[in-house]
Design an enzyme around this catalytic site. Structure first.
Site, PDB file in Angstrom:
ATOM      1  NE  ARG A  64      -3.438  -0.132   2.914  1.00 11.74           N
ATOM      2  CZ  ARG A  64      -4.006  -0.033   4.127  1.00 11.74           C
ATOM      3  NH1 ARG A  64      -3.889  -1.033   4.988  1.00 11.74           N
ATOM      4  NH2 ARG A  64      -4.661   1.062   4.466  1.00 11.74           N
TER       5      ARG A  64
ATOM      6  CB  CYS B  59      -1.915   3.507  10.044  1.00 10.13           C
ATOM      7  SG  CYS B  59      -3.292   4.089  11.049  1.00 10.13           S
TER       8      CYS B  59
END
Length: 324
Positions: free
Chosen positions: A206, A282
């Site tokens: 990601r 995050c």
């Protein structure tokens, strides 16, 4: 004025001791099941236990329903999405206002002297985020149960299955705004001593943009001048009864090794010595709490958390996104 709001105005205690020990003013960051069981039996009125379990939005599980069926005796449920402030982009589990935090503390029966113990059913996943919230508001008498409900169960302590009875102080703990992250992204941490070291807890795929984000329509990639440090690097999986597994924090030396790998030994040393500020991020501000707590275990004095994290950053068209 409530006693919690009065307590929130007192100066926060600066953390100096080992993360595995306690001082007169501050609880250990991590507590074991055996220690919690001992403390709970000896001074139950001075401890509040909160289940802080949270699941990803696409997970087919409901944290509160699971709490009603299985929990540590006497635990209450803290919904991190509900104990939060409203956000312009509709983001969940953002830091609450002073009043919201104070009201919820009173509802849980938390006093300034209460030792708050937080856990989740993953082992270690969402409880560090909850600990970040308590410590940000100056409630340093707070800990997470290392290994969460699975570790409690693995040591054969009692599990409850009946329906349950049902201006902040200056602090070294802080959360970052979007504007601060944008300003910092233009600074190269290798050439600027003012640059904050941004640590991204998402998976490497990601971070590089190779893998898609779990939130539909949201681009993957990363902020300029940030570092990839997947939250699992600070955790290890242990075997429970009947083949079950759960996560706990690694030893401090192992956490330091992972930090060295992610940012380089020189940057890691600056973080631990307080010569540089580290900011954790995050997907939505949840697992950033794991990196935050891991750095606190290393006694790093300057750590921030980007509350809205990648979701808030990438949703804005003006944000610069890097890949690879």
């Amino acid at each position: 004025m409530s006693f919690i709001l009065r307590a929130l105005r007192r100066p926060a205690f600066r953390f100096m001791a080992s993360s595995y020990s306690t001082t007169a003013s501050e609880a250990p960051l991590l507590i074991s099941p055996s220690q919690l069981n001992k403390d709970w039996n000896e001074k139950q009125k001075d401890i509040v236990i909160l289940d802080t379990t949270w699941f990803m939005p696409n997970a087919p599980r409901d944290a509160y329903n699971e709490f009603q069926r299985k929990r540590i005796p006497g635990a209450q449920f803290l919904d991190l999405d509900k104990v939060a402030s409203s956000h312009e982009l509709g983001l969940k589990h953002m830091m609450p206002s002073n009043a919201v935090f104070a009201d919820n503390c009173e509802n849980f029966g938390i006093r300034p002297s209460t030792h708050v113990v937080l856990y989740d059913t993953h082992g270690v996943f969402s409880s560090p985020r909850a600990l970040f919230m308590f410590r940000s508001f100056g409630h340093t008498n707070s800990s997470i149960l290392n290994g969460g409900l699975p570790s409690w169960n693995a040591e054969s302590f009692t599990i409850e299955t009946n329906p349950p009875s049902v201006s902040p102080p200056k602090s070294q703990y802080f959360f970052q705004s979007y504007e601060q992250m944008i300003a910092n992204s233009s600074l190269n941490p290798s050439t600027s001593v003012e640059a904050e070291l941004v640590l991204d807890a998402r998976s490497a795929g990601r971070f590089t943009g190779k893998d898609a984000e779990p939130r539909p329509g949201l681009s993957s990639g990363h902020m300029p001048n940030s570092f990839s440090l997947p939250f699992g690097a600070f955790l290890k999986t242990v075997q429970g009864p009947q083949g079950s597994t759960y996560t706990v924090f690694r030893e401090p030396s192992e956490i330091r090794d992972e930090l060295d790998k992610a940012v380089g030994a020189a940057h890691a040393e600056r973080i631990v010595k307080g010569e540089a500020t580290a900011v954790t991020t995050c997907g939505s501000g949840m697992t950033a709490g794991i990196l935050w707590l891991g750095l606190k275990i290393l006694n790093a004095p300057k750590i921030g958390l980007y509350d809205e994290s990648w979701t808030g950053y990438a949703m804005r068209e003006t944000s610069k996104i890097e890949k690879a």
